[in-house]
Design a protein around this motif. Structure first.
Motif, short mmCIF file in Angstrom:
data_model
loop_
_atom_site.label_atom_id
_atom_site.label_comp_id
_atom_site.label_asym_id
_atom_site.label_seq_id
_atom_site.Cartn_x
_atom_site.Cartn_y
_atom_site.Cartn_z
N TYR A 165 16.17 4.04 -6.20
CA TYR A 165 15.79 3.25 -5.27
C TYR A 165 14.92 4.07 -4.17
CZ TYR A 165 19.35 0.08 -6.87
OH TYR A 165 20.30 -0.75 -7.81
N THR A 166 15.42 5.19 -3.82
CA THR A 166 14.67 6.02 -3.07
C THR A 166 13.71 6.77 -3.48
OG1 THR A 166 16.32 7.85 -3.19
CG2 THR A 166 16.55 6.18 -1.27
N ASP A 167 13.90 6.98 -4.93
CA ASP A 167 12.88 7.77 -5.70
C ASP A 167 11.63 6.83 -5.96
OD1 ASP A 167 14.37 9.86 -5.76
OD2 ASP A 167 15.04 9.51 -7.85
N TYR A 168 11.96 5.43 -6.03
CA TYR A 168 10.75 4.81 -6.35
C TYR A 168 10.11 4.51 -5.04
CZ TYR A 168 8.95 -0.09 -8.00
OH TYR A 168 8.06 -1.06 -8.45
N LEU A 169 10.68 4.23 -3.98
CA LEU A 169 9.88 4.26 -2.69
C LEU A 169 9.03 5.38 -2.62
CD1 LEU A 169 12.66 2.56 -0.62
CD2 LEU A 169 10.61 1.53 -1.25
N LEU A 170 9.49 6.60 -2.73
CA LEU A 170 8.71 7.71 -2.34
C LEU A 170 7.72 7.84 -3.51
CD1 LEU A 170 8.30 10.47 -1.06
CD2 LEU A 170 10.04 11.68 -2.45
N GLU A 171 7.77 7.45 -4.73
CA GLU A 171 6.96 7.73 -5.66
C GLU A 171 5.70 6.93 -5.51
OE1 GLU A 171 6.35 7.40 -10.59
OE2 GLU A 171 8.34 7.69 -9.65
N ASN A 172 5.97 5.64 -5.15
CA ASN A 172 5.02 4.55 -5.23
C ASN A 172 4.34 4.28 -3.79
OD1 ASN A 172 4.97 3.32 -8.18
ND2 ASN A 172 7.30 3.72 -7.53
N PHE A 173 5.23 4.46 -2.93
CA PHE A 173 4.60 4.17 -1.68
C PHE A 173 4.61 5.47 -0.53
CE2 PHE A 173 6.81 0.86 -3.94
CZ PHE A 173 5.81 -0.29 -3.73
N ASN A 174 5.02 6.61 -0.78
CA ASN A 174 5.26 7.77 0.02
C ASN A 174 6.12 7.42 1.23
OD1 ASN A 174 3.97 9.98 -0.96
ND2 ASN A 174 1.94 9.58 0.07
N ILE A 175 6.97 6.57 0.98
CA ILE A 175 7.97 6.41 1.97
C ILE A 175 9.37 7.19 1.55
CG2 ILE A 175 9.82 4.89 3.06
CD1 ILE A 175 7.43 2.41 2.26
N GLN A 220 0.96 -1.26 0.04
CA GLN A 220 0.07 0.02 0.06
C GLN A 220 0.92 1.34 0.13
OE1 GLN A 220 -3.05 0.49 -0.52
NE2 GLN A 220 -3.86 -1.32 0.38
N LYS A 221 0.36 2.16 -0.47
CA LYS A 221 0.83 3.94 -0.28
C LYS A 221 0.36 4.36 0.52
CE LYS A 221 1.88 7.70 -3.54
NZ LYS A 221 1.72 7.99 -4.99
N PHE A 222 1.58 5.14 1.38
CA PHE A 222 0.84 5.77 2.66
C PHE A 222 -0.08 7.16 2.12
CE2 PHE A 222 4.06 3.19 4.54
CZ PHE A 222 3.58 2.89 5.59
N PRO A 223 -0.99 7.48 2.69
CA PRO A 223 -1.61 8.74 2.24
C PRO A 223 -0.77 9.89 2.46
CG PRO A 223 -2.64 7.98 4.18
CD PRO A 223 -1.99 6.94 3.76
N GLU A 224 -0.07 9.94 3.40
CA GLU A 224 0.79 10.99 3.75
C GLU A 224 2.37 10.46 3.84
OE1 GLU A 224 -0.11 14.05 4.24
OE2 GLU A 224 -2.34 13.70 4.22
N VAL A 225 3.28 11.24 3.28
CA VAL A 225 4.77 10.85 3.32
C VAL A 225 5.14 10.43 4.71
CG1 VAL A 225 6.83 11.73 3.14
CG2 VAL A 225 5.42 12.53 1.60
N VAL A 226 5.61 9.16 4.89
CA VAL A 226 6.46 8.49 6.15
C VAL A 226 7.90 8.70 5.99
CG1 VAL A 226 6.53 6.62 7.45
CG2 VAL A 226 4.31 7.18 6.60
N GLU A 227 8.43 9.33 6.82
CA GLU A 227 10.12 9.51 7.02
C GLU A 227 10.70 8.36 7.62
OE1 GLU A 227 11.65 12.89 8.16
OE2 GLU A 227 11.23 14.29 6.29
#
Length: 575
Positions: free
Chosen positions: A89-99, A58-65
């Motif tokens: 890798y970090t771009d992929y996690l942020l774009e697709n999962f808000n991580i 799942q993709k978080f609704p808000e960014v999780v650091e």
């Protein structure tokens, strides 16, 4: 054929497609579906209502650091403008999962990273997540610094991760737990990495009119013939040994077996030096301390004295280079060595027909020594929020599922945040059988495409096997002339799987022995380094004839007196 597993993989892929289509949502680049608003509680993905596949990706609704500590190889670099927290890798996690990955610190892989981990634990300043060895996972867990992920991991692990965990028979979760509670995401290794087989020049056997070995008596007889007939000339070495950087056998702290060591020789005598065992009465013993280990050392010393084993064992720079030179007739090693490890042997002599076989006991039983199911651990700070803990688990899920999507030529996978490598314990054996099924025409490469599975290399393997093994004939043992080396990387992988892993994939194991402990006890922290050094020195001297077998007896007495007895008591308390 493992038909049921392949069918279940196909059904899983179909079910995932139906789920996405039924929700009326369009897959993102990561292959995930949008999260219905009803499944979000307080800005967090709900693990109560989400299905396993949905929750895992799942993709978080808000960014999780997620703040991490990261080990970085001194030899790996990133293209200009990229960094450990700004890459594909970090771009992929942020774009697709808000991580969003935030790297609090980096350290060079190896001693520098280990020292940084030790300092974080000693000062109770863990980042949200970092990868550690079992020793430091246990220290942090026992000092109350780690997040208890027992229930969360069960809710959030992906089907692929669950498949990996189950493939170890529960060992991976057990090794990541303390007092029955899970405190880490375990990295896992293929089980066959710890299993040793004998590799032998089949062309030499054929030239000398010999059959493949089954027992140690057979190995000795073949070595005798090789020493006499010298297939490689005067420099012929019947059996390679360990070099100056390897050991005669593995210990309880090692996952993989050695190249050139003698674990398979000891196992054929039902003895397992270097690891801790429980006897039939439940008492803890040390595998080196046994009559069978003593007798095996005497036999190896006899082989060495007769010139069957490399006379430079223990001092030679590289056993692999020796094998590649074409002078060696036999050596013991893991499944991968016959292909990946000795590639230059085939470049130097394309007719070198290395074949792998199991070695049985005198009564024709197959006993093996296996390593730990885990190779490392990703731990989470107990003070991290639940969303952060979920994010770390999602990162592990994504790596296993999507690893093949990334271009690793300029951005090595070592830069994946808190990278936790996972492989099903039976990955090599399962792949072996599916490759044979494709070669036999029972399945086709197309059957494996588009399936989301923990066996992440399988689709590619089955797609190339016919090109790499054009000489395959059903029911006939594969030989070097059956393989094409045109794509040498594919050749090495196929040879490792179809030749190197054939013994473990096709032979029923009568007894599999693992250490009953894989981490150090309190006394080991101050005593083990010296005890192990003493042991390795004794073993090498006995085998090479620098000491007689009485050195073994003296070592056992000294081992017990200088901490061994206390260590046995401590290991028993952990059972």
């Amino acid at each position: 054929m493992k038909k049921k597993k392949l069918v279940s993989m196909l059904l899983a892929g179909a079910m995932t497609f139906s789920l996405l289509a039924g929700c009326g949502s369009k897959p993102t680049d990561a292959g995930t579906a949008d999260v219905p608003a009803s499944e979000v509680e307080g800005g967090s993905v709900s693990t109560e209502t989400a299905g396993s596949q949905e929750a895992a990706f799942q993709k978080f609704p808000e960014v999780v650091e997620v703040h991490i500590g990261q080990g970085v190889s001194p030899t790996d670099t990133l293209p200009e403008g990229l960094s450990v927290e700004n890459n594909q890798y970090t771009d992929y996690l942020l774009e697709n999962f808000n991580i969003k990955v935030v790297v609090d610190w980096t350290a060079a892989s190896g001693n520098d990273y280990t020292q940084k981990v030790a300092l974080c634990i000693a000062s109770n300043t863990l980042p949200d997540a970092m990868t550690v060895s079992r020793e430091y996972m246990l220290k942090a867990a026992r000092s109350g610094q780690l997040y208890d992920i027992t229930d969360l991991f069960q809710q959030m692990q992906s089907p692929q991760v669950k498949e990996v965990m189950e493939s170890t028979g529960g060992e991976a979760i057990k090794e990541a737990s303390v007092d029955g509670r899970q405190y880490a995401i375990p990295a896992t290794e293929v089980e066959t990495a710890g299993i040793q087989v004998i590799n032998i020049r089949q062309d030499w056997l054929d030239e000398c009119g010999l059959e493949a070995p089954k027992t140690l008596d057979d190995v000795e007889n073949i070595a005798k013939v090789f020493a006499e007939k010298k297939p490689a000339g005067e420099d012929t070495i019947p059996i390679a040994g360990p070099d100056k950087n390897t050991s005669c056998y593995t210990t309880f702290q090692e996952t993989a077996t050695t190249t050139g060591g003698f674990d398979a020789v000891f196992s054929a005598n039902d003895c397992y030096p270097g690891i801790f065992l429980k006897d039939e009465n439940g008492n803890v013993t040390y595998g080196t301390d046994s009559a069978a280990t003593r007798a095996t050392l005497e036999r190896l010393a006899d082989w060495y004295q007769k010139g069957y084993i490399d006379q430079e064992m223990g001092t030679r720079d590289s056993t692999i280079e020796l094998i590649n030179s074409g002078k060696v007739g036999m050596f013991f090693g893991a499944w991968w060595v016959s292909g990946y490890g000795i590639g230059d042997a085939y470049r130097n002599d394309p007719t070198a027909n290395w074949q792998a076989y199991p070695i049985y006991t005198d009564d024709n039983r197959y006993y093996v020594k296996a390593g730990s199911a885990t190779t490392g651990y990703c731990v989470i700070n107990k003070n991290a929020s639940e969303d952060v803990a979920k994010a770390v688990i999602i990162m592990a899920n994504v790596l296993l599922r999507d690893e093949s999507k990334f271009d690793v030529s300029e951005q090595p996978l070592d830069f994946w945040p808190v990278r936790t490598l996972m492989a099903p314990a039976d990955e090599c054996e399962y792949t072996y059988h599916e490759l044979i099924n494709v070669l036999d025409g029972k399945t086709s490469p197309e059957d494996y495409q588009g399936i989301s599975s923990a066996y992440k290399l399988l689709a590619n393997d089955v797609s190339v096997v016919k090109d790499v093994v054009p000489g395959y004939e059903s029911g006939k043992q594969l030989s070097i002339e059956d393989f094409s080396m045109e794509n040498f990387g594919d050749f090495q992988r196929m040879y490792s799987l179809l030749i190197g892993d054939r013994p473990y994939a096709t032979t029923t194991v009568d007894k599999k022995t693992r250490s009953c402990v894989f981490s150090q006890t309190p006394t080991m922290e101050s005593k083990w380094s010296n005890l192990l050094s003493m042991e390795k020195e004794m073993v090498m001297k006995v085998i090479t004839g620098k000491s007689d077998i009485s050195a073994y007896d003296e070592f056992i007495k000294k081992w017990k007196a200088e901490g061994g007895d206390t260590i046995l008591q401590e290991v028993a308390e952990l059972q």
